[in-house]
Every structure is written in C-alpha cells, then in structure tokens.
Design an enzyme around this catalytic site. Structure first.
Site, short mmCIF file in Angstrom:
data_model
loop_
_atom_site.label_atom_id
_atom_site.label_comp_id
_atom_site.label_asym_id
_atom_site.label_seq_id
_atom_site.Cartn_x
_atom_site.Cartn_y
_atom_site.Cartn_z
N ILE A 198 -8.06 3.27 -3.69
CA ILE A 198 -8.80 2.54 -4.72
C ILE A 198 -10.22 2.31 -4.20
O ILE A 198 -10.40 1.94 -3.03
CB ILE A 198 -8.13 1.16 -5.00
CG1 ILE A 198 -6.65 1.33 -5.38
CG2 ILE A 198 -8.91 0.38 -6.06
CD1 ILE A 198 -6.37 2.04 -6.68
N LYS B 34 2.35 -2.97 5.99
CA LYS B 34 2.55 -2.75 4.55
C LYS B 34 4.01 -2.43 4.22
O LYS B 34 4.47 -2.76 3.12
CB LYS B 34 1.61 -1.65 4.05
CG LYS B 34 0.13 -2.05 4.11
CD LYS B 34 -0.17 -3.27 3.27
CE LYS B 34 -1.64 -3.65 3.23
NZ LYS B 34 -1.91 -4.82 2.38
N SER C 53 0.86 -1.19 0.00
CA SER C 53 0.00 0.00 0.00
C SER C 53 0.90 1.24 0.00
O SER C 53 2.07 1.16 0.43
CB SER C 53 -0.85 0.01 1.27
OG SER C 53 -1.43 1.28 1.47
N TYR D 67 -1.34 -0.69 10.28
CA TYR D 67 -1.47 -0.95 8.84
C TYR D 67 -0.17 -0.58 8.11
O TYR D 67 0.34 -1.35 7.29
CB TYR D 67 -2.65 -0.13 8.30
CG TYR D 67 -2.99 -0.38 6.86
CD1 TYR D 67 -3.73 -1.50 6.47
CD2 TYR D 67 -2.59 0.51 5.86
CE1 TYR D 67 -4.06 -1.73 5.13
CE2 TYR D 67 -2.91 0.29 4.52
CZ TYR D 67 -3.64 -0.82 4.17
OH TYR D 67 -3.96 -1.04 2.85
P1 NAP Z 1 -11.61 -5.48 0.61
O1 NAP Z 1 -12.54 -5.10 -0.50
O2 NAP Z 1 -11.99 -5.20 2.01
O3 NAP Z 1 -11.22 -7.04 0.43
C1 NAP Z 1 -10.37 -7.64 1.34
C2 NAP Z 1 -10.14 -9.06 0.93
O4 NAP Z 1 -9.27 -9.68 1.89
C3 NAP Z 1 -11.43 -9.89 0.92
O5 NAP Z 1 -11.37 -10.83 -0.12
C4 NAP Z 1 -11.38 -10.58 2.29
O6 NAP Z 1 -12.09 -11.80 2.34
C5 NAP Z 1 -9.90 -10.86 2.39
N1 NAP Z 1 -9.46 -11.15 3.75
C6 NAP Z 1 -9.40 -10.31 4.81
N2 NAP Z 1 -8.93 -10.95 5.88
C7 NAP Z 1 -8.68 -12.23 5.49
C8 NAP Z 1 -8.18 -13.39 6.15
N3 NAP Z 1 -7.81 -13.36 7.44
N4 NAP Z 1 -8.06 -14.53 5.44
C9 NAP Z 1 -8.42 -14.58 4.13
N5 NAP Z 1 -8.90 -13.52 3.46
C10 NAP Z 1 -9.03 -12.36 4.14
O7 NAP Z 1 -10.21 -4.74 0.44
P2 NAP Z 1 -9.43 -4.19 -0.85
O8 NAP Z 1 -9.55 -2.73 -0.83
O9 NAP Z 1 -9.80 -4.94 -2.06
O10 NAP Z 1 -7.94 -4.53 -0.39
C11 NAP Z 1 -7.21 -5.62 -0.93
C12 NAP Z 1 -5.75 -5.41 -0.59
O11 NAP Z 1 -5.32 -4.14 -1.13
C13 NAP Z 1 -5.48 -5.32 0.92
O12 NAP Z 1 -4.24 -5.96 1.20
C14 NAP Z 1 -5.38 -3.83 1.16
O13 NAP Z 1 -4.60 -3.53 2.29
C15 NAP Z 1 -4.73 -3.36 -0.12
N6 NAP Z 1 -4.91 -1.94 -0.40
C16 NAP Z 1 -6.17 -1.43 -0.62
C17 NAP Z 1 -6.29 -0.06 -0.89
C18 NAP Z 1 -7.63 0.59 -1.16
O14 NAP Z 1 -7.68 1.84 -1.24
N7 NAP Z 1 -8.71 -0.16 -1.33
C19 NAP Z 1 -5.15 0.76 -0.93
C20 NAP Z 1 -3.91 0.19 -0.70
C21 NAP Z 1 -3.80 -1.17 -0.43
P3 NAP Z 1 -13.67 -11.82 2.73
O15 NAP Z 1 -14.38 -11.32 1.49
O16 NAP Z 1 -13.95 -13.24 3.03
O17 NAP Z 1 -13.82 -10.91 3.89
#
Ligand code: NAP
Length: 253
Positions: free
Chosen positions: A195, A166, A149, A162
């Site tokens: 995102i 990261k 991130s 967090y």
């Molecule tokens: P999201 O929509 O909340 O999705 C999170 C995903 O992680 C879901 O598939 C969830 O599964 C899974 N998950 C969470 N805890 C878990 C566990 N203990 N075991 C297995 N699966 C688990 O989040 P996102 O925004 O797509 O984020 C995805 C990645 O991108 C993350 O690593 C996040 O830190 C990173 N990121 C996101 C952003 C942003 O702005 N969105 C920015 C920088 C980095 P369930 O569906 O079963 O809950």
C-alpha cells in the site's frame, strides 16, 4: 449516544485513512501517534472529523510498545469518553528491512515490541471495557481490528522480525476471537498487501515498478483499500476470527 473508538498509529498512512473512516461511521475517535512530527498531522485529522462528521476526538501521544504508555492511552480515552470502549483498531507498526545476520538485537526487539507486544498490551487493557457493556445482539457488539500484513501470511526476505510480528497478530486475532465470541466482542485482522504510504515512499520508482510487477493486479494499493476493509469488518455482524487481505492477488489464502 456516540460510540468510542481508539486507533493506534492513527496519524499517517493507513492509520490516517482508518481514523477518517471511524469518524465517517460516527465514532468518537481517540487518535494515537508517537513522533513529535505527527502531532500536527493528528490534530488536523481530528479537526476535519469534527467539521465533516460532527464527532468528538482526542489526540493522544503514546509509544504503544510500552505497557505504561498503553495504560495512559486507555486512561485518556476513559477520562474523555467514559468507561465504555466500543472499537479498538491496533494499527501502529514499523519495519526494519535487514538481513538476519546483520540485524541488531535492539532493532528486532523494537519491531516485535511495536508491532506485536503493543497489540497484546492494548487488547489486554481494553477488553475489560468492552465485555462490561457489549451486547448479545450481533450488530451492537464491540470490535477489535488488528492490522497484520501479507508478511504475516507468507515469508518476505529481510523481514523475519516483521513477518514474525505479523503472523503473531493473526494468532492473537484467532485466539481472542474464540475466547470472546460468547462475550460480545468480535476480533478480526486486516492483512494489507503493498500500500502506498511512507513505508514505501523511500523506494525509488524503478523498484516500485518492479514491486508492482509482482502483484497479479499490476499495481500498488491505496490506503482507501484498507479503510474500506475496516468499514466492512465493522458493519459485518457475523464476522469474527477472520483475516481480510486486500492485496491485489499477491497472496491467496
Ligand atoms: P506509516 O505510514 O509508517 O505509519 C505508521 C503509523 O504507526 C504512524 O501513525 C506512526 O506514528 C505509528 N507508530 C509507529 N510506531 C509507533 C509506536 N511505538 N507507538 C505509537 N504509534 C506508532 O505506516 P503504514 O504503511 O500506514 O502502516 C500502518 C500499518 O499497516 C502497520 O502496522 C504496517 O505494518 C501495516 N502494513 C502496511 C503495509 C504497506 O504497504 N504500507 C503493508 C502491510 C501492512 P508516528 O506518525 O507518530 O510515527
């Protein structure tokens, strides 16, 4: 013969887009999720990959913060697709958004276990199944792609746990890239900026506008920006140990 990819947290948001990209690139995909509510979402992605790209899929529930669940996830992959694992996308992640005085120990431990320890567990378990069959030819090598991130590149208020997780992922990526560069495995990270996913959907429109105003390009990114980075990494044979950050200019490396 089709290659095998595992993605953790492949059910929603960025993970959903990356699961679909893996299918589009012709991989058989193991889609991991954790929550009951995500089983149907994962099954729907799996069905669409079979229909659109003719690839095979396996949907596996596992809490990747737990080593035993990671073992079960890797075993389910091998049982279905055999010993050779070609791609691992470590993507599962959560966030707390709490100040460092009020935060509870179990909450920051949960973030570290989910966002960082799961990446250590999965790489530890999968790498032996990569180096066994990986090729010296660069375009046939195995790949690990870790979702970091911009929080891992810079500090964010109320996100100390967090950001620690990261930036830890970036250290892990660089160290493993060097350790396995001569053994046919490339290791890279993607550090997304803001995102639009469930992680941001709780934020109201005024706050979203304010967030967008902090981004030089002036808008919040789309999941396709991250799945596009995954495609680039998987098809870039001379790339290892790098952090690709689609972030609208929010952080410059
Ligand atoms: P999201 O929509 O909340 O999705 C999170 C995903 O992680 C879901 O598939 C969830 O599964 C899974 N998950 C969470 N805890 C878990 C566990 N203990 N075991 C297995 N699966 C688990 O989040 P996102 O925004 O797509 O984020 C995805 C990645 O991108 C993350 O690593 C996040 O830190 C990173 N990121 C996101 C952003 C942003 O702005 N969105 C920015 C920088 C980095 P369930 O569906 O079963 O809950």
């Amino acid at each position: 013969m089709a290659k095998t990819a595992i993605i953790t947290g492949g059910s929603r948001g960025i993970g959903e887009a990356m699961s679909k990209m893996l299918g589009k690139l012709g991989y058989n995909v193991v889609i991991n999720y954790r929550s009951d509510s995500s089983k149907a979402l994962s099954d729907t992605i799996a069905d669409s990959l079979k229909k659109e790209y003719g690839v095979e899929t396996e949907v596996v529930r596992a809490d990747v913060s737990r080593y035993e669940d990671c073992e079960a996830l890797v075993k389910a992959t091998i049982d279905r697709f055999g010993e050779n694992i070609d791609v691992l996308v470590n993507n599962a992640g959560i966030t707390n958004n709490c100040n460092w005085i009020d935060i509870k120990r179990e909450d920051y431990e949960n973030v570290i276990n989910t966002n960082l320890m799961s990446f250590l567990h999965m790489t530890h378990l999968v790498l032996p199944h990569m180096i066994n069959h990986s090729s010296k030819e660069a375009d046939k090598q195995c790949c690990i792609v870790n979702t970091s991130s911009v929080g891992g590149l810079t500090g964010v208020i109320n996100q100390a746990d967090y950001c620690a997780s990261k930036s830890g992922i970036i250290g892990l990526t660089r160290a493993l890239a060097l350790e396995f560069a001569g053994r046919g495995v490339r290791v890279n990270a993607i550090a997304p900026g803001m995102i639009m996913t469930d992680m941001l959907r709780g934020v109201n429109q005024d706050e979203l506008n304010a967030l967008a105003g902090t981004i030089p390009q002036g808008f919040i990114g789309d999941v396709a920006d991250i799945s596009g980075a995954l495609e680039f990494i998987l098809t870039a044979p001379y790339l290892t140990g790098q952090v690709i950050s689609p972030n609208g200019g929010f952080v410059l490396q």
